[in-house]
Design an enzyme around this catalytic site. Structure first.
Site, PDB file in Angstrom:
ATOM      1  N   HIS A  89       0.285 -30.087 -35.501  1.00  0.00           N
ATOM      2  CA  HIS A  89      -1.068 -30.348 -36.000  1.00  0.00           C
ATOM      3  C   HIS A  89      -1.239 -31.726 -36.618  1.00  0.00           C
ATOM      4  O   HIS A  89      -2.260 -32.388 -36.414  1.00  0.00           O
ATOM      5  CB  HIS A  89      -1.462 -29.274 -37.029  1.00  0.00           C
ATOM      6  CG  HIS A  89      -1.925 -28.000 -36.409  1.00  0.00           C
ATOM      7  ND1 HIS A  89      -3.197 -27.511 -36.557  1.00  0.00           N
ATOM      8  CD2 HIS A  89      -1.282 -27.121 -35.616  1.00  0.00           C
ATOM      9  CE1 HIS A  89      -3.317 -26.380 -35.890  1.00  0.00           C
ATOM     10  NE2 HIS A  89      -2.160 -26.122 -35.320  1.00  0.00           N
ATOM     11  N   GLN A 104       5.946 -16.797 -40.427  1.00  0.00           N
ATOM     12  CA  GLN A 104       4.824 -17.449 -41.111  1.00  0.00           C
ATOM     13  C   GLN A 104       4.972 -17.491 -42.632  1.00  0.00           C
ATOM     14  O   GLN A 104       4.014 -17.791 -43.348  1.00  0.00           O
ATOM     15  CB  GLN A 104       3.495 -16.775 -40.740  1.00  0.00           C
ATOM     16  CG  GLN A 104       3.222 -16.768 -39.239  1.00  0.00           C
ATOM     17  CD  GLN A 104       1.994 -15.973 -38.859  1.00  0.00           C
ATOM     18  OE1 GLN A 104       1.337 -15.365 -39.700  1.00  0.00           O
ATOM     19  NE2 GLN A 104       1.691 -15.963 -37.584  1.00  0.00           N
ATOM     20  N   ASP A 133      -7.829 -30.771 -41.034  1.00  0.00           N
ATOM     21  CA  ASP A 133      -7.520 -29.803 -39.996  1.00  0.00           C
ATOM     22  C   ASP A 133      -8.500 -28.646 -40.151  1.00  0.00           C
ATOM     23  O   ASP A 133      -8.810 -28.214 -41.273  1.00  0.00           O
ATOM     24  CB  ASP A 133      -6.083 -29.302 -40.174  1.00  0.00           C
ATOM     25  CG  ASP A 133      -5.585 -28.503 -38.979  1.00  0.00           C
ATOM     26  OD1 ASP A 133      -6.150 -27.428 -38.710  1.00  0.00           O
ATOM     27  OD2 ASP A 133      -4.633 -28.951 -38.318  1.00  0.00           O
ATOM     28  N   THR A 156      -7.498 -28.714 -33.364  1.00  0.00           N
ATOM     29  CA  THR A 156      -6.450 -29.381 -32.596  1.00  0.00           C
ATOM     30  C   THR A 156      -6.184 -28.740 -31.240  1.00  0.00           C
ATOM     31  O   THR A 156      -5.344 -29.234 -30.480  1.00  0.00           O
ATOM     32  CB  THR A 156      -5.130 -29.409 -33.391  1.00  0.00           C
ATOM     33  OG1 THR A 156      -4.736 -28.069 -33.705  1.00  0.00           O
ATOM     34  CG2 THR A 156      -5.286 -30.208 -34.675  1.00  0.00           C
ATOM     35  N   HIS A 160     -12.114 -17.763 -31.950  1.00  0.00           N
ATOM     36  CA  HIS A 160     -12.122 -17.593 -33.406  1.00  0.00           C
ATOM     37  C   HIS A 160     -13.544 -17.636 -33.974  1.00  0.00           C
ATOM     38  O   HIS A 160     -13.843 -16.958 -34.955  1.00  0.00           O
ATOM     39  CB  HIS A 160     -11.248 -18.662 -34.057  1.00  0.00           C
ATOM     40  CG  HIS A 160      -9.816 -18.566 -33.643  1.00  0.00           C
ATOM     41  ND1 HIS A 160      -9.058 -17.433 -33.845  1.00  0.00           N
ATOM     42  CD2 HIS A 160      -8.998 -19.457 -33.010  1.00  0.00           C
ATOM     43  CE1 HIS A 160      -7.837 -17.631 -33.361  1.00  0.00           C
ATOM     44  NE2 HIS A 160      -7.780 -18.843 -32.854  1.00  0.00           N
ATOM     45  N   TRP A 183      -1.963 -26.846 -26.206  1.00  0.00           N
ATOM     46  CA  TRP A 183      -3.143 -27.626 -25.841  1.00  0.00           C
ATOM     47  C   TRP A 183      -2.836 -29.088 -25.553  1.00  0.00           C
ATOM     48  O   TRP A 183      -3.327 -29.651 -24.568  1.00  0.00           O
ATOM     49  CB  TRP A 183      -4.221 -27.533 -26.924  1.00  0.00           C
ATOM     50  CG  TRP A 183      -5.461 -28.287 -26.515  1.00  0.00           C
ATOM     51  CD1 TRP A 183      -5.932 -29.451 -27.030  1.00  0.00           C
ATOM     52  CD2 TRP A 183      -6.343 -27.945 -25.442  1.00  0.00           C
ATOM     53  NE1 TRP A 183      -7.059 -29.855 -26.353  1.00  0.00           N
ATOM     54  CE2 TRP A 183      -7.341 -28.943 -25.376  1.00  0.00           C
ATOM     55  CE3 TRP A 183      -6.401 -26.886 -24.531  1.00  0.00           C
ATOM     56  CZ2 TRP A 183      -8.367 -28.926 -24.442  1.00  0.00           C
ATOM     57  CZ3 TRP A 183      -7.429 -26.860 -23.598  1.00  0.00           C
ATOM     58  CH2 TRP A 183      -8.394 -27.869 -23.561  1.00  0.00           C
ATOM     59  N   ASN A 184      -2.032 -29.727 -26.393  1.00  0.00           N
ATOM     60  CA  ASN A 184      -1.723 -31.133 -26.160  1.00  0.00           C
ATOM     61  C   ASN A 184      -1.067 -31.343 -24.799  1.00  0.00           C
ATOM     62  O   ASN A 184      -1.398 -32.280 -24.072  1.00  0.00           O
ATOM     63  CB  ASN A 184      -0.802 -31.672 -27.265  1.00  0.00           C
ATOM     64  CG  ASN A 184      -1.516 -31.797 -28.599  1.00  0.00           C
ATOM     65  OD1 ASN A 184      -2.716 -31.984 -28.650  1.00  0.00           O
ATOM     66  ND2 ASN A 184      -0.769 -31.680 -29.678  1.00  0.00           N
ATOM     67  N   GLU A 207      -2.618 -33.390 -21.631  1.00  0.00           N
ATOM     68  CA  GLU A 207      -1.869 -34.516 -21.076  1.00  0.00           C
ATOM     69  C   GLU A 207      -1.650 -34.332 -19.572  1.00  0.00           C
ATOM     70  O   GLU A 207      -1.693 -35.298 -18.805  1.00  0.00           O
ATOM     71  CB  GLU A 207      -0.528 -34.667 -21.818  1.00  0.00           C
ATOM     72  CG  GLU A 207      -0.701 -35.256 -23.205  1.00  0.00           C
ATOM     73  CD  GLU A 207       0.568 -35.215 -24.040  1.00  0.00           C
ATOM     74  OE1 GLU A 207       1.603 -34.717 -23.538  1.00  0.00           O
ATOM     75  OE2 GLU A 207       0.534 -35.673 -25.204  1.00  0.00           O
ATOM     76  N   ASP A 238      -2.479 -19.948 -28.767  1.00  0.00           N
ATOM     77  CA  ASP A 238      -3.481 -20.143 -27.714  1.00  0.00           C
ATOM     78  C   ASP A 238      -2.869 -20.359 -26.330  1.00  0.00           C
ATOM     79  O   ASP A 238      -3.574 -20.639 -25.373  1.00  0.00           O
ATOM     80  CB  ASP A 238      -4.374 -21.335 -28.069  1.00  0.00           C
ATOM     81  CG  ASP A 238      -3.598 -22.656 -28.103  1.00  0.00           C
ATOM     82  OD1 ASP A 238      -2.357 -22.612 -28.208  1.00  0.00           O
ATOM     83  OD2 ASP A 238      -4.236 -23.724 -28.041  1.00  0.00           O
TER      84      ASP A 238
END
Length: 461
Positions: free
Chosen positions: A23, A88, A123, A145, A154, A361-362, A366, A382
């Site tokens: 993040h 967590q 964030d 992000t 969400h 996601w990143n 990409e 995700d």
């Protein structure tokens, strides 16, 4: 430290980073771009010492923009605390003390800078920033992000729970979310854990639920994406937020010279790629946070060796012990296993034919930016939602057969993407998205304009 005689800067922005996973890095990337565009604005970057140490190397002070100040905030772990090993746990401890810690550190920075904070750039996970901004008479600009698909999950959590039902969910996992515009191809089982299945009462699930309720209060919500990737979701989200800005793909928006001055390629991956034919290489990487279990690493190795597909596999050294005995020697000519690889540059190399990924996601963006088809193996969060979008919405790849790596399943997946007609269609679709991404970041593109809008919201005095 600001000297008393130093002239006051135009405005002061507090940047609040979420110090887990991947993040903080993209938030810092955007902060640097904003700071470069607004040199008279001070950006105070708040993050834990551990996360900051991974973002800033000791020798880069000379390259750091003068108007970015870096501050360490406590990680929330009490002195002498012994971790129990619960998932967590570190996140729970951090979030429990974060609002108080951020308030205290921001107040100290305001004294040091000599100007009150007028914008909280955070964030999106920090739902409590909505109240903080109100107390401080500041704007709240939130950075999501991940993608528009997971943000929608969400944002619409209550609607999904009401429509699907949390008690009957086991029998409805294959149903699609046709009641949400833009989510027609998404199945219940694709959405992140904590929305309608899994532990709905965990601190993390509650954080995401509270975030979905709070984000409409933000002055602006922005993300690393581009409008043309999810046009229907874009229109829907624009109707839900005061201002919704897609400013990516960051990998295209910021040129390599803005990312780093010299290319870091310690294992000569790109030199190896030069000897391979176009669209032939499988690039495999699962990020730094999670990796498939040892048995699946064995299956990947077996599938690669059997398929004879050229490969570069970015695998942390601690996981190399799980590779089959003799695998590295037997495949020495076929491919290379390295602890780190220059991902963006590899994806943009013409020899790369498929990206095998967890579906973060990143990584997805990409791959989209480079026009490379994907084979996704979702792990958490995700990932399944992104993999479903790759496969069914954008049609630029597939989810690994049966959801986990097996030797035969991986070999079949590689053949489908690299050889079969199906894979050729994926490649065509991926190239189309690549062109749309390039247009979005061009001087007349949607992301270029949206970045100017973000800059305007952040540096308002």
């Amino acid at each position: 430290m600001t000297k008393p005689s130093e002239p006051t800067r135009d405005s002061h922005v507090a940047v609040l980073a979420f110090p887990f996973g991947t993040h903080a890095a993209p938030l810092l990337t955007v902060t640097r771009r904003l700071a470069s565009a607004a040199p008279s604005t001070v950006f105070s970057f708040f993050n834990t010492a551990h996360s900051n140490s991974s973002l800033f190397s000791p020798g880069d002070e000379a390259d750091r923009l003068e108007n970015i100040r870096v501050y360490d905030v406590p990680d929330g772990v009490p002195e002498g605390y012994v971790f129990s090993g619960r998932p967590q746990e570190a996140i729970e401890l951090f979030l429990g003390s974060a609002p108080e810690n951020f308030r205290r550190e921001i107040a100290a920075a305001e004294t040091e800078v000599g100007r009150d904070v007028k914008c909280l750039l955070t964030d999106a996970f920090f739902w409590f920033a909505a109240d903080m901004a109100t107390e401080m008479n500041a704007s709240w600009v939130a950075f999501w992000t991940a993608g528009a698909n997971s943000l929608s999950a969400h944002l619409y959590t209550d609607l999904i729970r009401e429509t699907i039902g949390v008690k009957e969910v086991d029998g409805r996992m294959e149903e699609t979310l046709g009641f949400i515009s833009g989510m027609e191809q998404i199945r219940v089982k694709d959405i992140p854990e904590g929305v309608v299945f899994g532990n709905l009462d965990s601190v993390f699930s509650n954080m995401l639920h509270q975030m979905g309720l709070a984000l409409p209060r933000a002055t602006a919500v922005y993300m690393n994406s581009f409008e043309e990737l999810d046009p229907t979701l874009t229109v829907n989200l624009m109707s839900k937020f005061k201002r919704y800005l897609s400013i990516g793909p960051l990998a295209l928006l910021f040129s390599p010279s803005q990312r780093e001055t010299t290319l870091h390629d310690p294992h000569a991956c790109l030199a190896w790629m030069e000897k391979r034919s176009t669209d032939s290489v499988a690039y495999i990487a699962f990020g730094r946070v999670m990796t498939p279990p040892p048995g699946e690493l064995v299956a990947i190795a077996q599938g690669l060796e059997s398929s004879k597909v050229p490969f570069i596999w970015s695998l942390q050294e601690k996981n190399m012990v799980h590779l089959p005995k003799g695998f590295l020697d037997r495949t020495r000519e076929q491919g290379m296993v390295v602890p780190w690889a220059p991902q963006v540059e590899l994806l943009n190399h013409e020899a790369t034919g498929v990206f095998v990924s967890h579906g973060g996601w990143n990584s997805v963006l990409e791959s989209v930016s480079a026009g490379v088809p994907m084979i996704c193996r979702p792990i958490f969060g995700d990932h399944a939602l992104n993999a479903r979008s790759v496969e069914a919405v954008w049609e630029i790849g597939m989810t690994i057969i049966n959801g986990v790596f097996t030797k035969d399943g991986f070999e079949e997946s590689l053949d489908r993407v690299l050889v079969q007609d199906d894979g050729k269609k994926m490649k065509v679709n991926a190239k189309k998205l690549k062109e749309l991404a390039k247009e979005a970041v061009s001087t007349e593109g949607s992301s270029f304009e949206n970045f100017k809008g973000l800059l305007d919201e952040v540096v308002k005095v």
